[in-house]
Design a protein around this motif. Sequence first.
Motif, PDB file in Angstrom:
ATOM      1  N   SER A  90       0.793  -1.077  -0.031  1.00  0.00           N
ATOM      2  CA  SER A  90      -0.122  -0.007   0.015  1.00  0.00           C
ATOM      3  C   SER A  90       0.660   1.225   0.197  1.00  0.00           C
ATOM      4  N   LEU A  91       2.004   1.387   0.643  1.00  0.00           N
ATOM      5  CA  LEU A  91       2.955   2.392   0.625  1.00  0.00           C
ATOM      6  C   LEU A  91       3.371   2.541  -0.848  1.00  0.00           C
ATOM      7  N   ARG A  92       3.701   1.622  -1.528  1.00  0.00           N
ATOM      8  CA  ARG A  92       4.209   1.767  -3.020  1.00  0.00           C
ATOM      9  C   ARG A  92       3.074   2.152  -3.681  1.00  0.00           C
ATOM     10  N   TRP A  93       2.043   1.835  -3.474  1.00  0.00           N
ATOM     11  CA  TRP A  93       0.666   2.161  -4.259  1.00  0.00           C
ATOM     12  C   TRP A  93       0.326   3.563  -3.940  1.00  0.00           C
ATOM     13  N   MET A  94       0.564   4.089  -2.851  1.00  0.00           N
ATOM     14  CA  MET A  94       0.748   5.666  -2.565  1.00  0.00           C
ATOM     15  C   MET A  94       1.637   6.381  -3.295  1.00  0.00           C
ATOM     16  N   ARG A  95       2.707   6.035  -3.348  1.00  0.00           N
ATOM     17  CA  ARG A  95       3.721   6.637  -3.964  1.00  0.00           C
ATOM     18  C   ARG A  95       3.435   6.751  -5.348  1.00  0.00           C
ATOM     19  N   ASN A  96       2.897   5.664  -5.985  1.00  0.00           N
ATOM     20  CA  ASN A  96       2.876   5.871  -7.400  1.00  0.00           C
ATOM     21  C   ASN A  96       1.586   6.813  -7.632  1.00  0.00           C
ATOM     22  N   GLU A  97       0.542   6.775  -6.938  1.00  0.00           N
ATOM     23  CA  GLU A  97      -0.508   7.414  -6.895  1.00  0.00           C
ATOM     24  C   GLU A  97      -0.330   9.007  -7.012  1.00  0.00           C
ATOM     25  N   VAL A  98       0.654   9.415  -5.968  1.00  0.00           N
ATOM     26  CA  VAL A  98       1.136  10.777  -5.823  1.00  0.00           C
ATOM     27  C   VAL A  98       1.683  11.387  -7.040  1.00  0.00           C
ATOM     28  N   SER A  99       2.364  10.745  -7.867  1.00  0.00           N
ATOM     29  CA  SER A  99       2.957  10.791  -9.085  1.00  0.00           C
ATOM     30  C   SER A  99       2.062  11.565 -10.072  1.00  0.00           C
ATOM     31  N   TYR A 100       0.675  11.115  -9.739  1.00  0.00           N
ATOM     32  CA  TYR A 100      -0.124  11.641 -10.851  1.00  0.00           C
ATOM     33  C   TYR A 100      -0.977  12.870 -10.313  1.00  0.00           C
ATOM     34  N   PHE A 101      -0.202  13.595  -9.498  1.00  0.00           N
ATOM     35  CA  PHE A 101      -0.916  14.815  -8.767  1.00  0.00           C
ATOM     36  C   PHE A 101      -2.372  14.694  -8.326  1.00  0.00           C
ATOM     37  N   PRO A 102      -2.468  13.949  -7.235  1.00  0.00           N
ATOM     38  CA  PRO A 102      -3.891  13.650  -6.725  1.00  0.00           C
ATOM     39  C   PRO A 102      -4.586  15.031  -6.085  1.00  0.00           C
ATOM     40  N   ASP A 103      -5.649  14.990  -5.910  1.00  0.00           N
ATOM     41  CA  ASP A 103      -6.442  15.908  -5.145  1.00  0.00           C
ATOM     42  C   ASP A 103      -6.028  16.234  -3.577  1.00  0.00           C
ATOM     43  N   GLY A 104      -5.516  14.805  -3.175  1.00  0.00           N
ATOM     44  CA  GLY A 104      -5.128  14.798  -1.722  1.00  0.00           C
ATOM     45  C   GLY A 104      -4.827  13.312  -1.255  1.00  0.00           C
ATOM     46  N   ALA A 105      -4.242  13.340  -0.408  1.00  0.00           N
ATOM     47  CA  ALA A 105      -3.697  11.926   0.341  1.00  0.00           C
ATOM     48  C   ALA A 105      -3.374  12.000   1.762  1.00  0.00           C
ATOM     49  N   ARG A 106      -3.585  10.883   2.333  1.00  0.00           N
ATOM     50  CA  ARG A 106      -3.119  10.765   3.684  1.00  0.00           C
ATOM     51  C   ARG A 106      -2.795   9.577   4.173  1.00  0.00           C
ATOM     52  N   LEU A 107      -1.858   9.600   5.226  1.00  0.00           N
ATOM     53  CA  LEU A 107      -1.256   8.333   5.897  1.00  0.00           C
ATOM     54  C   LEU A 107      -1.730   8.408   7.336  1.00  0.00           C
ATOM     55  N   THR A 108      -2.700   7.625   7.960  1.00  0.00           N
ATOM     56  CA  THR A 108      -2.523   7.384   9.461  1.00  0.00           C
ATOM     57  C   THR A 108      -2.339   6.337  10.139  1.00  0.00           C
ATOM     58  N   LEU A 109      -1.579   6.749  11.335  1.00  0.00           N
ATOM     59  CA  LEU A 109      -1.077   5.803  12.016  1.00  0.00           C
ATOM     60  C   LEU A 109      -1.758   6.068  13.722  1.00  0.00           C
ATOM     61  N   CYS A 110      -2.347   4.939  14.282  1.00  0.00           N
ATOM     62  CA  CYS A 110      -2.797   5.216  15.403  1.00  0.00           C
ATOM     63  C   CYS A 110      -2.592   4.011  16.270  1.00  0.00           C
ATOM     64  N   ARG A 111      -2.729   4.198  17.661  1.00  0.00           N
ATOM     65  CA  ARG A 111      -2.549   3.110  18.578  1.00  0.00           C
ATOM     66  C   ARG A 111      -4.157   2.554  19.013  1.00  0.00           C
ATOM     67  N   LEU A 112      -4.181   1.344  18.872  1.00  0.00           N
ATOM     68  CA  LEU A 112      -5.543   0.881  19.216  1.00  0.00           C
ATOM     69  C   LEU A 112      -5.816   0.690  20.904  1.00  0.00           C
ATOM     70  N   ASP A 113      -7.281   0.709  21.171  1.00  0.00           N
ATOM     71  CA  ASP A 113      -7.496   0.669  22.565  1.00  0.00           C
ATOM     72  C   ASP A 113      -7.714  -0.858  22.984  1.00  0.00           C
ATOM     73  N   SER A 114      -8.172  -0.905  24.217  1.00  0.00           N
ATOM     74  CA  SER A 114      -8.179  -2.212  25.023  1.00  0.00           C
ATOM     75  C   SER A 114      -8.928  -3.422  24.109  1.00  0.00           C
ATOM     76  N   ASN A 115      -9.936  -2.925  23.162  1.00  0.00           N
ATOM     77  CA  ASN A 115     -10.407  -3.831  22.298  1.00  0.00           C
ATOM     78  C   ASN A 115      -9.875  -4.030  21.006  1.00  0.00           C
ATOM     79  N   GLY A 116      -8.989  -3.219  20.597  1.00  0.00           N
ATOM     80  CA  GLY A 116      -8.213  -3.293  19.566  1.00  0.00           C
ATOM     81  C   GLY A 116      -8.845  -2.528  18.364  1.00  0.00           C
ATOM     82  N   ILE A 117      -9.573  -1.375  18.871  1.00  0.00           N
ATOM     83  CA  ILE A 117     -10.176  -0.235  18.004  1.00  0.00           C
ATOM     84  C   ILE A 117      -9.558   1.047  17.938  1.00  0.00           C
ATOM     85  N   PRO A 118      -9.622   1.773  17.035  1.00  0.00           N
ATOM     86  CA  PRO A 118      -8.938   3.083  17.068  1.00  0.00           C
ATOM     87  C   PRO A 118      -9.715   3.976  18.244  1.00  0.00           C
TER      88      PRO A 118
END
Length: 307
Positions: A90-118
Amino acid sequence: MKDDTRMLSAMIDFDSAGARDFPTTSAHWLTSGAENLAPKEWQAALKSFPMMRPNEWNEAHGLPFSVWGEVHVWNSDRSIAESRPLSDASLRWMRNEVSYFPDGARLTLCRLDSNGIPYENGIDRLDLTLSVDEEYPWIAQLQAVSTFGSHLLPSAINKNELWVGFFRKTASRDGVTFGHITDDLLGPRETGLDTVLRRGGTRNSIRNGREILRGYSWVTVLSADLGERLGGVDALVRSEAFYKVSKLRGGAIFLQASESMAGYSDRTMERIFDVLRPVIPGGVPKIDPTVRKIPRIVWVDSRETLH
């Protein structure tokens, strides 16, 4: 549940998003930002590659208290609006798509709670984004917003240096009109001044970054045009208002008010306000009653003197 929701934000505005090298700049911000701005969490995330997406958002995304992430790209010209869980693919996919000058892009990183949910309230999270102006696609913004508490300790100068180093490298590009690192973010793409002055909205503020300063913070980047109006690097150094002043490779001017975020006191803020006043938009700052957080600004019309 943890209650450390302190936020650290970095943003850089460009008016050269149509340049040939801009996809490389934005791809580096999106795909290398987590490793540079939240290295501990990024290393934890790598152990879970490739990540999976649950069928429903309220289902477990992974093990309790582990780190999960995804990438998202939207490009109307290519009819793409897609999210994918973090993986090498998916990181390779994002790098490739950014080369096409998209409207926007985002990478999210989050720690999960005690139930494994953001966490629903946005804590323990890092978002790295690329946003492009709908009408003027050569105007774009890169932003990083983090609520990972371990990286917001005001005494952790080494953490401050991680952010400054990555930010400074990205801001050393042609076409930078504004940049800052702050802890008073109120909304996406906004500065504190955007929320207290009538100036035609955030989009207009970004578009006019070469003519008027969008805001001032612990770290501020001035466009080359605004720096020249203030007398250039030499004049800013002579003011003795800043911990560091330097000209970036792309022509913008880098200003760091204090060694660490903890040292960015009200007195320090007033000192840099007085120096930057000629390029700060005029008007009496007024608190928006609908905003819960008060921005860190000097509550004086820039056309008036402090004392």
